[in-house]
Design an enzyme around this catalytic site. Structure first.
Site, PDB file in Angstrom:
ATOM      1  N   HIS A 165      56.915   1.019  27.400  1.00  0.00           N
ATOM      2  CA  HIS A 165      56.141   1.108  28.468  1.00  0.00           C
ATOM      3  C   HIS A 165      54.562   0.380  28.087  1.00  0.00           C
ATOM      4  CE1 HIS A 165      54.283   3.644  32.371  1.00  0.00           C
ATOM      5  NE2 HIS A 165      53.786   2.164  32.037  1.00  0.00           N
ATOM      6  N   HIS A 212      51.367  -0.088  27.085  1.00  0.00           N
ATOM      7  CA  HIS A 212      50.314   0.830  26.766  1.00  0.00           C
ATOM      8  C   HIS A 212      49.118   0.343  25.783  1.00  0.00           C
ATOM      9  CE1 HIS A 212      53.057   1.766  24.046  1.00  0.00           C
ATOM     10  NE2 HIS A 212      52.247   2.456  23.003  1.00  0.00           N
ATOM     11  N   HIS A 236      45.802   1.448  23.255  1.00  0.00           N
ATOM     12  CA  HIS A 236      45.258   2.375  22.681  1.00  0.00           C
ATOM     13  C   HIS A 236      43.771   1.939  22.824  1.00  0.00           C
ATOM     14  CE1 HIS A 236      48.836   4.086  20.557  1.00  0.00           C
ATOM     15  NE2 HIS A 236      49.402   2.745  20.861  1.00  0.00           N
TER      16      HIS A 236
END
Length: 198
Positions: A95, A97, A99
């Site tokens: 998925h 993502h 940071h």
């Protein structure tokens, strides 16, 4: 009933601190530094190229906005922003993502680039950490969540201002041995606290 938010097959609804029409911000299960969060698209897709242009725009506008707020909240000088796009790049959860990690010049004894191997190590163990935490996992058909196993861990050395929210104490960087998957209650408390800044 509140809307359910997924990170791959994991129900992260209680970890959400920020919402846009197409993206969410979630607190991290095992942050590298205080304030380490993830921005994810609401639609579960594995790669950045799988997103529609409107989703990409929303995602990166969310990164920009959340990053600015985190800089103020955590009184930092900079942000590390990282996206591993695909397994070969170190992505362990299918998925997209991103940071966001608030940074001080004193992190890792001033060796700023030390964050990258730590991020790679963290990402490599993320799937396992999620499965052994108390973050509910859904089946691939999005049926009701079931709880993963909770892995025990020792105490984490964190400063708090009496409200249970982690702060940097003397700009210490947590030792890897002290970094353990946090409980849902810890993450929910941080998410509720952070949501007050948006």
């Amino acid at each position: 009933m509140a809307q359910r938010h997924l990170f791959a097959a994991f129900d992260v609804s209680r970890q959400v601190f920020y919402r846009t029409p197409l993206s969410i911000g979630i607190v991290n299960l095992k942050p590298l530094l205080p304030g380490h969060v993830l921005i994810v698209p609401r639609r579960v897709v594995p790669r950045l190229a799988d997103l529609e242009p409107s989703e990409v725009s929303d995602l990166f506008l969310a990164v920009q906005h959340v990053g600015k707020v985190l800089e103020e909240v955590y009184k930092v000088q900079a942000m590390t922003i990282s996206l591993q796009d695909g397994a070969v790049a170190g992505q362990s959860v299918p998925h997209v993502h991103i940071h966001l990690i608030p940074r001080h010049s004193t992190d890792y004894d001033g060796n700023s680039d030390e964050i990258y191997p730590k991020l790679e190590e963290s990402e490599a163990g993320l799937q396992t950490d999620l499965k052994t935490s108390d973050v509910p996992e859904t089946d691939s058909d999005h049926s009701p969540p079931h709880k993963g196993k909770r892995r025990s861990g020792g105490p984490v050395d964190r400063a708090e201002d009496g409200d249970g929210v982690p702060r940097r104490r003397g700009m210490e960087v947590p030792k890897d041995a002290d970094r353990r998957p946090r409980s849902m209650e810890e993450m929910e408390k941080e998410a509720n606290w952070l949501s007050g800044f948006f």
